[in-house]
Design a protein around this motif. Structure first.
Motif, PDB file in Angstrom:
ATOM      1  N   VAL A  85       0.845  -1.197   0.000  1.00 23.46           N
ATOM      2  CA  VAL A  85       0.000   0.000   0.000  1.00 23.46           C
ATOM      3  C   VAL A  85       0.880   1.247   0.000  1.00 23.46           C
ATOM      4  CG1 VAL A  85      -1.795   1.303   1.200  1.00 23.46           C
ATOM      5  CG2 VAL A  85      -1.844  -1.207   1.211  1.00 23.46           C
ATOM      6  N   PHE A  86       0.625   2.150  -0.954  1.00 20.74           N
ATOM      7  CA  PHE A  86       1.398   3.376  -1.122  1.00 20.74           C
ATOM      8  C   PHE A  86       0.451   4.575  -1.090  1.00 20.74           C
ATOM      9  CE2 PHE A  86       3.568  -0.143  -3.012  1.00 20.74           C
ATOM     10  CZ  PHE A  86       4.917   0.063  -2.782  1.00 20.74           C
ATOM     11  N   PHE A  87       1.000   5.722  -0.722  1.00 20.24           N
ATOM     12  CA  PHE A  87       0.208   6.951  -0.657  1.00 20.24           C
ATOM     13  C   PHE A  87       0.893   8.041  -1.477  1.00 20.24           C
ATOM     14  CE2 PHE A  87      -1.416   4.626   2.856  1.00 20.24           C
ATOM     15  CZ  PHE A  87      -2.636   5.184   3.233  1.00 20.24           C
ATOM     16  N   GLY A  88       0.117   9.047  -1.871  1.00 18.56           N
ATOM     17  CA  GLY A  88       0.682  10.191  -2.576  1.00 18.56           C
ATOM     18  C   GLY A  88      -0.288  11.345  -2.596  1.00 18.56           C
ATOM     19  N   GLY A  89       0.210  12.538  -2.952  1.00 13.98           N
ATOM     20  CA  GLY A  89      -0.635  13.727  -2.968  1.00 13.98           C
ATOM     21  C   GLY A  89      -0.988  14.164  -1.559  1.00 13.98           C
ATOM     22  N   ASP A  90      -2.099  14.871  -1.425  1.00 10.52           N
ATOM     23  CA  ASP A  90      -2.508  15.390  -0.115  1.00 10.52           C
ATOM     24  C   ASP A  90      -2.753  14.276   0.892  1.00 10.52           C
ATOM     25  OD1 ASP A  90      -2.396  17.814  -1.360  1.00 10.52           O
ATOM     26  OD2 ASP A  90      -4.535  18.243  -1.274  1.00 10.52           O
ATOM     27  N   ALA A  91      -3.072  13.065   0.428  1.00  9.75           N
ATOM     28  CA  ALA A  91      -3.325  11.942   1.331  1.00  9.75           C
ATOM     29  C   ALA A  91      -2.051  11.478   2.023  1.00  9.75           C
ATOM     30  CB  ALA A  91      -3.943  10.770   0.560  1.00  9.75           C
ATOM     31  N   ALA A  92      -0.883  11.835   1.480  1.00 11.38           N
ATOM     32  CA  ALA A  92       0.374  11.345   2.034  1.00 11.38           C
ATOM     33  C   ALA A  92       0.865  12.204   3.195  1.00 11.38           C
ATOM     34  CB  ALA A  92       1.432  11.284   0.929  1.00 11.38           C
ATOM     35  N   PHE A  93       1.104  13.481   2.924  1.00 10.11           N
ATOM     36  CA  PHE A  93       1.712  14.344   3.939  1.00 10.11           C
ATOM     37  C   PHE A  93       0.885  15.600   4.225  1.00 10.11           C
ATOM     38  CE2 PHE A  93       5.305  12.195   1.731  1.00 10.11           C
ATOM     39  CZ  PHE A  93       5.692  11.374   2.774  1.00 10.11           C
ATOM     40  N   GLY A  94      -0.360  15.588   3.834  1.00 12.58           N
ATOM     41  CA  GLY A  94      -1.215  16.744   4.080  1.00 12.58           C
ATOM     42  C   GLY A  94      -1.321  17.633   2.854  1.00 12.58           C
ATOM     43  N   PRO A  95      -2.210  18.638   2.914  1.00 13.44           N
ATOM     44  CA  PRO A  95      -2.503  19.479   1.745  1.00 13.44           C
ATOM     45  C   PRO A  95      -1.279  20.214   1.199  1.00 13.44           C
ATOM     46  CG  PRO A  95      -4.148  19.796   3.460  1.00 13.44           C
ATOM     47  CD  PRO A  95      -3.047  18.992   4.072  1.00 13.44           C
ATOM     48  N   LYS A  96      -1.061  20.082  -0.094  1.00  7.87           N
ATOM     49  CA  LYS A  96       0.001  20.807  -0.792  1.00  7.87           C
ATOM     50  C   LYS A  96      -0.610  21.425  -2.056  1.00  7.87           C
ATOM     51  CE  LYS A  96       3.874  19.929   1.593  1.00  7.87           C
ATOM     52  NZ  LYS A  96       3.339  19.142   2.703  1.00  7.87           N
ATOM     53  N   ASN A  97      -0.303  20.855  -3.216  1.00  8.59           N
ATOM     54  CA  ASN A  97      -0.798  21.379  -4.479  1.00  8.59           C
ATOM     55  C   ASN A  97      -0.720  20.306  -5.552  1.00  8.59           C
ATOM     56  OD1 ASN A  97       2.011  21.378  -5.263  1.00  8.59           O
ATOM     57  ND2 ASN A  97       2.220  23.320  -4.202  1.00  8.59           N
ATOM     58  N   ILE A  98      -1.209  20.629  -6.750  1.00 10.30           N
ATOM     59  CA  ILE A  98      -1.299  19.630  -7.819  1.00 10.30           C
ATOM     60  C   ILE A  98       0.077  19.152  -8.254  1.00 10.30           C
ATOM     61  CG2 ILE A  98      -2.065  19.207 -10.193  1.00 10.30           C
ATOM     62  CD1 ILE A  98      -4.311  21.213  -9.729  1.00 10.30           C
ATOM     63  N   ILE A  99       1.026  20.071  -8.428  1.00 12.51           N
ATOM     64  CA  ILE A  99       2.332  19.671  -8.958  1.00 12.51           C
ATOM     65  C   ILE A  99       3.073  18.775  -7.964  1.00 12.51           C
ATOM     66  CG2 ILE A  99       3.509  21.752  -8.149  1.00 12.51           C
ATOM     67  CD1 ILE A  99       4.148  19.854 -11.457  1.00 12.51           C
ATOM     68  N   THR A 100       2.874  18.982  -6.669  1.00 14.39           N
ATOM     69  CA  THR A 100       3.468  18.085  -5.675  1.00 14.39           C
ATOM     70  C   THR A 100       2.818  16.716  -5.744  1.00 14.39           C
ATOM     71  OG1 THR A 100       3.998  19.932  -4.205  1.00 14.39           O
ATOM     72  CG2 THR A 100       3.885  17.750  -3.208  1.00 14.39           C
ATOM     73  N   ALA A 101       1.503  16.682  -5.944  1.00 13.32           N
ATOM     74  CA  ALA A 101       0.807  15.402  -6.080  1.00 13.32           C
ATOM     75  C   ALA A 101       1.327  14.633  -7.291  1.00 13.32           C
ATOM     76  CB  ALA A 101      -0.700  15.645  -6.209  1.00 13.32           C
ATOM     77  N   VAL A 102       1.581  15.347  -8.388  1.00 10.27           N
ATOM     78  CA  VAL A 102       2.126  14.704  -9.591  1.00 10.27           C
ATOM     79  C   VAL A 102       3.503  14.122  -9.295  1.00 10.27           C
ATOM     80  CG1 VAL A 102       3.016  15.150 -11.905  1.00 10.27           C
ATOM     81  CG2 VAL A 102       0.791  16.065 -11.234  1.00 10.27           C
ATOM     82  N   ALA A 103       4.354  14.912  -8.658  1.00 12.17           N
ATOM     83  CA  ALA A 103       5.713  14.443  -8.350  1.00 12.17           C
ATOM     84  C   ALA A 103       5.679  13.199  -7.479  1.00 12.17           C
ATOM     85  CB  ALA A 103       6.492  15.568  -7.661  1.00 12.17           C
ATOM     86  N   GLN A 104       4.801  13.186  -6.486  1.00  9.31           N
ATOM     87  CA  GLN A 104       4.697  12.015  -5.617  1.00  9.31           C
ATOM     88  C   GLN A 104       4.085  10.832  -6.364  1.00  9.31           C
ATOM     89  OE1 GLN A 104       2.597  13.471  -2.178  1.00  9.31           O
ATOM     90  NE2 GLN A 104       4.383  14.571  -1.400  1.00  9.31           N
ATOM     91  N   GLY A 105       3.207  11.114  -7.313  1.00 13.13           N
ATOM     92  CA  GLY A 105       2.666  10.040  -8.145  1.00 13.13           C
ATOM     93  C   GLY A 105       3.765   9.347  -8.936  1.00 13.13           C
ATOM     94  N   HIS A 106       4.680  10.136  -9.494  1.00 17.09           N
ATOM     95  CA  HIS A 106       5.821   9.552 -10.219  1.00 17.09           C
ATOM     96  C   HIS A 106       6.646   8.654  -9.303  1.00 17.09           C
ATOM     97  CE1 HIS A 106       5.247  11.653 -13.934  1.00 17.09           C
ATOM     98  NE2 HIS A 106       5.550  12.853 -13.480  1.00 17.09           N
ATOM     99  N   GLU A 107       6.949   9.147  -8.091  1.00 20.82           N
ATOM    100  CA  GLU A 107       7.779   8.371  -7.168  1.00 20.82           C
ATOM    101  C   GLU A 107       7.069   7.093  -6.726  1.00 20.82           C
ATOM    102  OE1 GLU A 107      10.906   8.838  -6.468  1.00 20.82           O
ATOM    103  OE2 GLU A 107      10.952  10.641  -7.707  1.00 20.82           O
ATOM    104  N   ALA A 108       5.765   7.197  -6.464  1.00 18.34           N
ATOM    105  CA  ALA A 108       5.017   6.005  -6.059  1.00 18.34           C
ATOM    106  C   ALA A 108       4.967   4.979  -7.182  1.00 18.34           C
ATOM    107  CB  ALA A 108       3.601   6.403  -5.633  1.00 18.34           C
ATOM    108  N   ALA A 109       4.841   5.453  -8.420  1.00 19.21           N
ATOM    109  CA  ALA A 109       4.811   4.532  -9.559  1.00 19.21           C
ATOM    110  C   ALA A 109       6.135   3.787  -9.692  1.00 19.21           C
ATOM    111  CB  ALA A 109       4.492   5.301 -10.849  1.00 19.21           C
ATOM    112  N   ILE A 110       7.248   4.487  -9.473  1.00 17.88           N
ATOM    113  CA  ILE A 110       8.555   3.815  -9.481  1.00 17.88           C
ATOM    114  C   ILE A 110       8.589   2.729  -8.414  1.00 17.88           C
ATOM    115  CG2 ILE A 110      11.012   4.134  -8.948  1.00 17.88           C
ATOM    116  CD1 ILE A 110      10.829   6.904 -10.227  1.00 17.88           C
ATOM    117  N   SER A 111       8.100   3.067  -7.222  1.00 22.52           N
ATOM    118  CA  SER A 111       8.117   2.100  -6.110  1.00 22.52           C
ATOM    119  C   SER A 111       7.255   0.886  -6.417  1.00 22.52           C
ATOM    120  CB  SER A 111       7.624   2.786  -4.826  1.00 22.52           C
ATOM    121  OG  SER A 111       8.470   3.842  -4.448  1.00 22.52           O
ATOM    122  N   ILE A 112       6.064   1.130  -6.954  1.00 18.13           N
ATOM    123  CA  ILE A 112       5.157   0.017  -7.269  1.00 18.13           C
ATOM    124  C   ILE A 112       5.762  -0.874  -8.335  1.00 18.13           C
ATOM    125  CG2 ILE A 112       2.911  -0.544  -8.285  1.00 18.13           C
ATOM    126  CD1 ILE A 112       1.834   2.008  -6.887  1.00 18.13           C
TER     127      ILE A 112
END
Length: 595
Positions: free
Chosen positions: A385-412
Motif C-alpha cells: 500500500v502506497f500513498f501520494g498527494g494530499d493523502a500522504a503528507f497533508g494538503p500541498k498542491n497539484i504539482i506536488t501530487a504529480v511528483a509524488q505520483g511519479h515516485e510512487a509509480a517507481i516504487s510500485i
C-alpha cells in the motif's frame, strides 16, 4: 575548496533554479525555447512527460518555479513560466500520435488507485504504458478528483480536465466512477498486487463557535460548498457573504460567491495580508473583483435571529513575535467588530480523512492522523500500500501530487519486479556544446529587457455574470514570444576547462555581474568574502576549478551568473564553453525500454 564535480547531475540541475524548484522537475527553459520557436506541440510534450497536466497546471499551478526564477534577481518579476505552459497547451497541434500507445500485452500485475485526482492519475499513466492493469476508483461521476470538484470553472474549464484525463484513460486505464471504496481490508482481499491511495485531504475544517449550530443552514464548509457549485447543486448565494480564511480555497470561495450573486463579499483573516497562504496573484484577483480582505480579525461568534444568520463578531488582534520569530496573536483591547452577513463560507484549512481504512489492518498512522510512510518510496507499513498527494503528507498542491505520483509509480513497479525500492533509477542527463562559430551559439543569448507581460482577462462586468466563463484569456502567440525572450537560458551552462586557460582575465573583465574570480584557494566561508563580488547566497553553489598554471583557482558564483555567454565569446582559448544541460527525472520502468 574541493573542485566542483560537474558530472554529478544535481550540480547543474540546481543551477537551473526553476527546474530545481519544480517538484516534478519540468525542464522549463527547454520548453520555453520550443515555444519561442513556435513548436507548441513539442513544448507540450516536454511538459506532459514531467507534469502530466500542462493545460491544467498552466492555469492553476502554485508556481514554485517562479519565485526561484533567476530573472527575478535582476528584474522586478520572474518569467511568466506558468502562463507559458498554458500557451503550449492552448496552441499545440494534434499530439495524439506522440502519445504512448496501450501495450498489446499486459504484464499480469493489477494495481488499484483509490481517488481520481492528480496523484492517482499520474500513477496510472506511468504504469499503464508498462503493461500494468490499472483501475482508478473515484466517488465522483467524472474523473479529475479535486481538480474538477474544488477549482472553479472560471479558473479551470471542464474541457481542459476532460482532455488531459482523456489522454490517460486512452492508455487503457480502467476508470471506475461513482464508486466509494468503503474498506481497505475488502479492497486488499481482491488480490491487487499494489494499492495506491490518492484520496486527497477531503475534509474541510469547521468553526465551532457560538451560534454555529443554530445558523447551520447559512454556514458552509468551503471545499464542500465549492464542490456543490462545481456540480451545479448550488447556483446562487446571499447578497452579503463573509469568507473565513486566507488560503487559495478562500480566494476561490469569495470569487465564486461574487459570480453567484454576492454583492457584498468580504474575506476575513486572522493573519496579516502578507502572511496569508493564498498565492499573491489570487489575492490580486480578489481585490480586483471588489472583494475587500480584512486582516487581524479572529472570529468569535455567529450572530443569528431564530436560526437566520445576521452577522459575525470578531476580535481585533495584532501580531507579536518572540526572539525565535514565533508569531503570537494578541488582542488589541479594542471593541469587537461586528459584520452583517447572510451567509458564511468557512475556508480555514483542510484535513485528511481515512474512515474507510480500518485501524487493525496493519497500516500505521502518526499522531496527526497521517499514514506513516517512507519519505522516498511512499510505501506504508503495509508493503503493498502506497500513498501520494494530499493523502500522504497533508494538503500541498497539484504539482506536488504529480511528483509524488511519479515516485510512487517507481516504487510500485520495483515492488512488482522484485527490485529494492530504495534503489531509485537515476535521471537521464545530457550536456551538449552550443558552439556554431566564434561568436555564434545554437541558442539566443540576446535577452529582452522588457517587463513581464500581463495576462489578458475578461472584462469584469462580463466575468462576474457567469461562473463558467474563463476569466483569464491566456497569452496569444505574440505575447508568448515576447515573454519567452525574458528567459535567461539558465540550462545553458558555463563549463570551464582549466588546462585551456591562460589566465588572461578577459572573462573577468567582460562579465557583467562580476561573478568570475581567479584567486588563491581557501575555505568556502573565507573564499565567498574575497571574491570580486562577494557571494552572499550560500544556498547556491560556487563553481570551483583548479589545475591552473599559477596554482590559483577559478571561482564562479552561480547565484548571479546570467548565462549570457560573454565569457565564452571573449575567451581567446576556448576555456569557457556554453553547454546545454538537459535533465529528465527517472520514471517507472526507467531500466526497461518503453514501447
Amino acid at each position: 575548496m574541493k573542485p566542483t564535480d560537474t558530472h554529478i547531475p544535481d550540480y547543474f540541475h540546481k543551477v537551473v533554479d526553476c527546474q530545481w524548484a519544480c517538484p516534478a522537475h519540468t525542464p522549463v527553459p527547454e520548453y520555453i525555447r520550443q515555444i519561442a520557436a513556435g513548436q507548441f506541440g513539442e513544448a507540450y510534450m516536454i511538459n506532459w512527460r514531467s507534469n502530466v497536466f500542462p493545460g491544467i497546471l498552466g492555469r492553476v499551478c502554485d508556481r514554485p518555479c517562479e519565485p526561484a526564477c533567476r530573472r527575478g534577481r535582476v528584474d522586478e518579476e520572474p518569467v511568466a513560466i506558468c502562463r507559458l505552459k498554458r500557451v503550449a497547451a492552448d496552441f499545440k497541434e494534434d499530439i495524439h500520435d506522440r502519445l504512448p500507445k496501450p501495450p498489446r500485452q499486459r504484464n499480469g500485475k493489477r494495481i488499484a488507485c483509490v481517488g481520481g485526482g492528480p496523484a492517482s492519475l499520474t500513477v496510472a499513466r506511468d504504469l499503464a504504458v508498462l503493461g500494468y492493469e490499472v483501475t482508478v476508483f473515484d466517488n465522483g461521476k467524472t474523473n479529475g478528483g479535486m481538480m474538477r470538484s474544488q477549482i472553479p470553472k472560471f479558473r479551470l474549464p471542464d474541457t481542459v480536465i476532460d482532455e488531459e484525463c482523456g489522454y490517460i484513460e486512452a492508455l487503457g486505464v480502467n476508470m471506475v466512477q461513482d464508486r466509494w471504496v468503503g474498506s481497505l481490508r475488502e479492497l486488499l482481499a481482491e488480490g491487487w498486487d499494489a494499492v495506491f491511495v490518492g484520496t486527497g485531504a477531503p475534509r474541510g475544517r469547521d468553526a465551532d463557535l457560538p451560534g454555529r449550530k443554530e445558523a447551520d443552514a447559512h454556514i458552509h464548509v468551503g471545499i464542500d460548498w465549492l464542490s456543490s457549485v462545481a456540480f451545479g447543486h448550488i447556483e446562487r448565494i446571499g447578497k452579503r457573504v463573509i469568507v473565513l480564511g486566507g488560503g487559495n480555497t478562500a480566494m476561490d470561495c469569495c470569487r465564486s460567491a461574487r459570480r453567484l450573486g454576492g454583492e457584498e463579499v468580504r474575506v476575513v483573516v486572522r493573519s496579516g495580508f502578507d502572511e496569508m497562504k493564498a498565492s499573491p496573484w489570487e489575492k490580486e484577483d480578489a481585490l480586483h473583483e471588489g472583494i475587500p480582505i480584512h486582516n487581524y480579525l479572529v472570529q468569535k461568534e455567529f450572530l443569528h435571529d431564530n436560526g437566520r444568520l445576521t452577522g459575525m463578531r470578531f476580535e481585533k488582534v495584532r501580531a507579536e513575535y518572540d526572539e525565535a520569530g514565533r508569531r503570537k496573536l494578541v488582542p488589541t483591547g479594542e471593541p469587537d467588530l461586528t459584520m452583517e452577513c447572510d451567509e458564511v463560507l468557512i475556508a480555514i484549512g483542510q484535513e485528511n480523512a481515512f474512515p474507510w481504512i480500518e485501524r487493525d489492518v496493519g497500516l500505521e498512522f502518526d499522531r496527526w492522523g497521517l499514514p506513516v510512510l517512507d519519505p522516498v518510496t511512499l510505501q506504508s507499513s503495509l508493503p503493498t500500500v502506497f500513498f501520494g498527494g494530499d493523502a500522504a503528507f497533508g494538503p500541498k498542491n497539484i504539482i506536488t501530487a504529480v511528483a509524488q505520483g511519479h515516485e510512487a509509480a517507481i516504487s510500485i513497479d520495483r515492488l512488482c519486479r522484485g527490485r529494492p525500492l530504495l534503489s531509485r533509477p537515476p535521471p537521464t542527463v545530457n550536456l551538449v556544446s552550443q558552439k556554431m562559430g566564434i561568436h555564434e551559439w545554437c541558442y539566443d543569448n540576446q535577452i529582452s529587457e522588457e517587463a513581464r507581460k500581463k495576462m489578458p482577462v475578461k472584462a469584469l462586468e462580463d466575468a462576474l455574470k457567469n461562473i463558467k466563463i474563463e476569466y483569464e484569456l491566456g497569452f496569444d502567440p505574440r505575447l508568448a514570444c515576447a515573454e519567452t525572450e525574458r528567459c535567461l537560458n539558465c540550462d545553458v551552462q558555463t563549463v570551464f576547462t582549466p588546462k585551456l586557460c591562460i589566465e588572461c582575465d578577459a572573462c573577468v573583465d567582460i562579465c557583467p555581474t562580476e561573478c568570475i574570480t581567479f584567486t588563491a584557494d581557501g575555505e568556502e566561508a573565507d573564499l565567498r568574502g574575497r571574491l570580486k563580488s562577494p557571494a552572499r547566497n550560500t544556498d547556491q553553489a560556487l563553481y570551483v576549478a583548479d589545475g591552473l598554471k599559477t596554482k590559483r583557482i577559478m571561482v564562479k558564483d552561480e547565484n548571479v551568473c546570467l548565462h549570457c555567454g560573454m565569457c565564452a565569446e571573449r575567451c581567446p582559448t576556448g576555456a569557457w564553453d556554453m553547454q546545454k544541460f538537459l535533465l529528465n527525472t527517472a520514471q517507472a520502468g526507467a531500466e526497461a525500454p518503453r514501447t
